[in-house]
Scaffold this motif. Structure first.
Motif, PDB file in Angstrom:
ATOM      1  N   LEU A 201       0.823  -1.210   0.000  1.00 17.80           N
ATOM      2  CA  LEU A 201       0.000   0.000   0.000  1.00 17.80           C
ATOM      3  C   LEU A 201       0.854   1.257   0.000  1.00 17.80           C
ATOM      4  O   LEU A 201       0.541   2.238  -0.692  1.00 17.80           O
ATOM      5  N   LEU A 202       1.956   1.247   0.757  1.00 16.54           N
ATOM      6  CA  LEU A 202       2.862   2.399   0.760  1.00 16.54           C
ATOM      7  C   LEU A 202       3.546   2.573  -0.592  1.00 16.54           C
ATOM      8  O   LEU A 202       3.712   3.698  -1.071  1.00 16.54           O
ATOM      9  N   THR A 203       3.933   1.472  -1.209  1.00 17.10           N
ATOM     10  CA  THR A 203       4.556   1.539  -2.539  1.00 17.10           C
ATOM     11  C   THR A 203       3.586   2.120  -3.554  1.00 17.10           C
ATOM     12  O   THR A 203       3.957   2.979  -4.355  1.00 17.10           O
ATOM     13  N   ASN A 204       2.340   1.654  -3.516  1.00 16.08           N
ATOM     14  CA  ASN A 204       1.343   2.184  -4.453  1.00 16.08           C
ATOM     15  C   ASN A 204       1.128   3.685  -4.243  1.00 16.08           C
ATOM     16  O   ASN A 204       1.011   4.438  -5.214  1.00 16.08           O
ATOM     17  N   ALA A 205       1.086   4.119  -2.988  1.00 12.20           N
ATOM     18  CA  ALA A 205       0.926   5.554  -2.715  1.00 12.20           C
ATOM     19  C   ALA A 205       2.117   6.331  -3.257  1.00 12.20           C
ATOM     20  O   ALA A 205       1.963   7.413  -3.821  1.00 12.20           O
ATOM     21  N   SER A 206       3.297   5.778  -3.113  1.00 12.38           N
ATOM     22  CA  SER A 206       4.511   6.431  -3.601  1.00 12.38           C
ATOM     23  C   SER A 206       4.531   6.511  -5.127  1.00 12.38           C
ATOM     24  O   SER A 206       4.867   7.548  -5.695  1.00 12.38           O
ATOM     25  N   LEU A 207       4.161   5.419  -5.775  1.00  8.25           N
ATOM     26  CA  LEU A 207       4.226   5.363  -7.242  1.00  8.25           C
ATOM     27  C   LEU A 207       3.078   6.097  -7.937  1.00  8.25           C
ATOM     28  O   LEU A 207       3.260   6.644  -9.013  1.00  8.25           O
TER      29      LEU A 207
ATOM     30  N   ILE B  15      -1.687  -8.532  -4.931  1.00  4.46           N
ATOM     31  CA  ILE B  15      -1.162  -9.043  -3.664  1.00  4.46           C
ATOM     32  C   ILE B  15      -2.062  -8.618  -2.509  1.00  4.46           C
ATOM     33  O   ILE B  15      -2.403  -9.427  -1.635  1.00  4.46           O
ATOM     34  N   VAL B  16      -2.455  -7.358  -2.480  1.00  3.37           N
ATOM     35  CA  VAL B  16      -3.337  -6.852  -1.423  1.00  3.37           C
ATOM     36  C   VAL B  16      -4.631  -7.666  -1.384  1.00  3.37           C
ATOM     37  O   VAL B  16      -5.088  -8.087  -0.314  1.00  3.37           O
ATOM     38  N   GLU B  17      -5.219  -7.896  -2.536  1.00  5.30           N
ATOM     39  CA  GLU B  17      -6.470  -8.651  -2.604  1.00  5.30           C
ATOM     40  C   GLU B  17      -6.310 -10.078  -2.076  1.00  5.30           C
ATOM     41  O   GLU B  17      -7.166 -10.592  -1.371  1.00  5.30           O
TER      42      GLU B  17
END
Length: 122
Positions: A33-39, A86-88
Motif C-alpha cells: 500500500l505504501l509503494t502504491n501511494a509512492s508510485l 497481492i493486497v487482494e
C-alpha cells in the motif's frame, strides 16, 4: 517504506500478533500500500493501523482522489501491476475511500488469523 514496516511490526508485537505467517502478510500489505501511494499518488500522508477484537485495518492516506484500479491479472514478464493483486489475495477485504483532497486505501485482516496458537511449548 522501511519506517512503515517497522512501525507495523512494533504494533503487531504490542498487540501480541507477531511471529505468525499472517503477521508477515500484514507487513507485506503495508509495504504494498505504501509503494502504491509512492508510485501513483505522490506519496503517503499517513499510515493508520486500527485493531480491535475482530479486525486489523491498515489504511494508507495519500493526496489524490483518484481511486486505485486492480488489473485483471499480473502479466508475466511485465514489471508492475502486482500490488493490488497481492493486497487482494493477502487481505480479507480491501477498498478505497475519497475524502477532501485525498483518499485512504485500506486492507483488513481478521484478528483470528493473527493470533498465535497456544501450544504446550508456549
Amino acid at each position: 517504506m522501511a519506517k512503515g514496516r517497522s512501525f507495523t511490526r512494533q504494533a503487531l508485537r504490542d498487540w501480541g500478533w507477531d511471529r505468525t505467517e499472517t503477521s508477515e502478510d500484514a507487513v507485506l500489505l503495508v509495504s504494498e500500500l505504501l509503494t502504491n501511494a509512492s508510485l501513483h499518488a505522490n506519496g503517503c500522508r499517513e499510515l493508520v493501523l486500527n485493531a480491535n477484537a475482530t479486525t486489523l485495518r491498515i489504511e494508507v492516506h495519500d493526496g489524490t482522489t483518484t481511486l486505485p484500479v486492480r488489473r485483471p491479472a499480473p502479466q508475466r514478464g511485465m514489471p508492475g501491476g502486482r500490488g493490488l493483486y497481492i493486497v487482494e489475495h493477502l487481505s480479507d477485504g480491501w477498498g478505497a475511500q475519497t475524502y477532501g483532497t485525498g483518499k485512504a486505501v485500506w486492507a483488513e485482516i481478521e484478528a483470528s488469523r493473527l493470533k498465535r496458537e497456544v501450544t504446550a511449548e508456549n
